[in-house]
Design a protein around this motif. Structure first.
Motif, mmCIF file in Angstrom:
data_model
loop_
_atom_site.group_PDB
_atom_site.id
_atom_site.type_symbol
_atom_site.label_atom_id
_atom_site.label_comp_id
_atom_site.label_asym_id
_atom_site.label_seq_id
_atom_site.Cartn_x
_atom_site.Cartn_y
_atom_site.Cartn_z
ATOM 1 N N LEU A 77 45.496 44.830 40.570
ATOM 2 C CA LEU A 77 45.332 44.520 39.156
ATOM 3 C C LEU A 77 43.864 44.206 38.889
ATOM 4 N N PRO A 78 43.183 45.024 38.106
ATOM 5 C CA PRO A 78 41.774 44.735 37.807
ATOM 6 C C PRO A 78 41.652 43.594 36.801
ATOM 7 N N LEU A 79 40.761 42.659 37.098
ATOM 8 C CA LEU A 79 40.539 41.533 36.189
ATOM 9 C C LEU A 79 39.061 41.442 35.836
ATOM 10 N N ASP A 80 38.800 40.989 34.648
ATOM 11 C CA ASP A 80 37.417 40.769 34.225
ATOM 12 C C ASP A 80 36.991 39.354 34.569
ATOM 13 N N LEU A 81 35.763 39.228 34.982
ATOM 14 C CA LEU A 81 35.185 37.910 35.225
ATOM 15 C C LEU A 81 34.262 37.581 34.066
ATOM 16 N N TRP A 82 34.456 36.418 33.520
ATOM 17 C CA TRP A 82 33.521 35.975 32.497
ATOM 18 C C TRP A 82 33.598 34.465 32.376
ATOM 19 N N ASP A 83 32.535 33.792 32.778
ATOM 20 C CA ASP A 83 32.551 32.341 32.670
ATOM 21 C C ASP A 83 31.126 31.809 32.804
ATOM 22 N N ILE A 127 32.269 32.260 41.218
ATOM 23 C CA ILE A 127 32.992 33.535 41.075
ATOM 24 C C ILE A 127 34.481 33.282 41.243
ATOM 25 N N ASN A 128 34.830 32.449 42.231
ATOM 26 C CA ASN A 128 36.254 32.134 42.420
ATOM 27 C C ASN A 128 36.838 31.419 41.206
ATOM 28 N N LEU A 129 36.052 30.518 40.620
ATOM 29 C CA LEU A 129 36.547 29.784 39.444
ATOM 30 C C LEU A 129 36.640 30.680 38.210
ATOM 31 N N ALA A 130 35.863 31.753 38.206
ATOM 32 C CA ALA A 130 35.851 32.643 37.041
ATOM 33 C C ALA A 130 37.047 33.602 37.033
ATOM 34 N N ILE A 131 37.769 33.667 38.154
ATOM 35 C CA ILE A 131 38.926 34.568 38.205
ATOM 36 C C ILE A 131 40.048 33.978 37.350
ATOM 37 N N PRO A 132 40.586 34.757 36.419
ATOM 38 C CA PRO A 132 41.663 34.218 35.576
ATOM 39 C C PRO A 132 42.829 33.702 36.420
ATOM 40 N N MET A 133 43.458 32.609 35.981
ATOM 41 C CA MET A 133 44.589 32.029 36.698
ATOM 42 C C MET A 133 45.775 32.979 36.711
ATOM 43 N N GLN A 134 45.959 33.641 35.583
ATOM 44 C CA GLN A 134 47.108 34.541 35.441
ATOM 45 C C GLN A 134 46.802 35.848 36.163
ATOM 46 N N ARG A 135 47.434 36.030 37.338
ATOM 47 C CA ARG A 135 47.197 37.248 38.118
ATOM 48 C C ARG A 135 48.430 38.126 38.035
ATOM 49 N N MET A 136 48.693 38.572 36.839
ATOM 50 C CA MET A 136 49.913 39.315 36.602
ATOM 51 C C MET A 136 49.674 40.322 35.512
ATOM 52 N N CYS A 137 50.309 41.472 35.636
ATOM 53 C CA CYS A 137 50.297 42.411 34.518
ATOM 54 C C CYS A 137 50.928 41.696 33.329
ATOM 55 N N LEU A 138 50.390 41.898 32.169
ATOM 56 C CA LEU A 138 50.979 41.299 30.978
ATOM 57 C C LEU A 138 52.303 41.986 30.676
ATOM 58 N N PRO A 139 53.259 41.246 30.083
ATOM 59 C CA PRO A 139 54.550 41.875 29.775
ATOM 60 C C PRO A 139 54.380 43.161 28.973
ATOM 61 N N GLU A 140 53.439 43.146 28.044
ATOM 62 C CA GLU A 140 53.258 44.345 27.219
ATOM 63 C C GLU A 140 52.643 45.488 28.018
ATOM 64 N N GLU A 141 52.173 45.143 29.235
ATOM 65 C CA GLU A 141 51.573 46.173 30.070
ATOM 66 C C GLU A 141 52.618 46.851 30.956
ATOM 67 N N MET A 142 53.853 46.357 30.917
ATOM 68 C CA MET A 142 54.899 46.962 31.733
ATOM 69 C C MET A 142 54.924 48.453 31.477
ATOM 70 N N GLY A 143 54.853 49.204 32.553
ATOM 71 C CA GLY A 143 54.773 50.642 32.384
ATOM 72 C C GLY A 143 53.360 51.086 32.077
ATOM 73 N N GLY A 144 52.429 50.149 32.034
ATOM 74 C CA GLY A 144 51.034 50.469 31.787
ATOM 75 C C GLY A 144 50.403 51.103 33.017
ATOM 76 N N PRO A 145 49.121 51.400 32.957
ATOM 77 C CA PRO A 145 48.476 52.178 34.016
ATOM 78 C C PRO A 145 48.457 51.480 35.373
ATOM 79 N N HIS A 146 48.466 50.131 35.413
ATOM 80 C CA HIS A 146 48.286 49.447 36.691
ATOM 81 C C HIS A 146 49.588 48.992 37.305
ATOM 82 N N CYS A 147 50.605 48.906 36.504
ATOM 83 C CA CYS A 147 51.806 48.241 36.980
ATOM 84 C C CYS A 147 52.671 49.150 37.841
ATOM 85 N N ASN A 148 53.363 48.514 38.776
ATOM 86 C CA ASN A 148 54.324 49.208 39.613
ATOM 87 C C ASN A 148 55.641 49.274 38.839
ATOM 88 N N LYS A 149 55.902 50.420 38.243
ATOM 89 C CA LYS A 149 57.017 50.536 37.299
ATOM 90 C C LYS A 149 58.368 50.303 37.963
#
Ligand SMILES: [Zn+2]
Length: 180
Positions: A77-83, A127-149
């Motif tokens: 799951l790709p995540l953006d870092l920004w902090d 960098i570790n603190l900048a990683i979002p806590m939520q490490r999950m595909c969003l529900p609306e992303e189900m079936g999205g490009p990254h998720c294991n359908k």
């Protein structure tokens, strides 16, 4: 292995005022540390150092991206870092004692005789603190490009079959139902 010297700043020779440093961080940087639970890190760290009399103000701006393992489906799951992180480094006689006593996590002490700031560990931490806590595909992303359908479909089915009565969301709603 990363060259840790690249992350040492000879601050003693700097003029008072603001100085900027830029760091490009990738997976090699983390080879000096314990194994990470992310990969493909491409981070950009901008450090602004404000040299004052007896202390320095450090502002770290972390940007970039990395891949974690999705907690829900197990895919990358790709995540953006920004902090942004601000800390104060004070030069004192007895940094060990002061660091032990200090309760503010944004204040560090180093020895007055120290000539370098070692920012590598701070960059690692931020960098570790900048990683979002939520490490999950969003529900609306189900079936999205990254998720294991397949995994998501199975989880959804199991959830529907087994968890409905115990589902905390429904439990919470039952309270309101009784009020009607
Ligand atoms: Zn997922």
């Amino acid at each position: 292995m990363s060259n840790r010297r690249n992350y040492d700043i000879a601050f003693v020779g700097l003029k008072p005022g603001i100085h900027e440093f830029e760091y490009e961080i990738n997976d090699k940087f983390f080879a000096d540390y314990q194994e990470q639970d992310f990969k493909n890190c491409i981070a950009h760290v901008k450090l602004s150092l404000d040299k004052k009399n007896g202390f320095v103000l450090l502002k770290f701006e972390v940007g970039g991206k990395l891949d974690v393992t999705c907690d829900r489906c197990g895919n990358d799951l790709p995540l953006d870092l920004w902090d942004e992180f601000n800390i104060v480094v004070k030069m004192v006689e007895d940094p060990q004692v002061m660091n032990d006593q200090e309760e503010d996590p944004d204040v560090y002490y180093i020895s007055k005789s120290e000539s370098h700031l070692h920012v590598g560990d701070l960059i690692y931490e931020f960098i570790n603190l900048a990683i979002p806590m939520q490490r999950m595909c969003l529900p609306e992303e189900m079936g999205g490009p990254h998720c294991n359908k397949e995994v998501l479909a199975m989880l959804k089915k199991l959830d529907a079959e087994n968890n409905k009565p115990e589902n905390p969301v429904w439990k919470g709603l039952e309270k309101f139902r009784d009020l009607e």
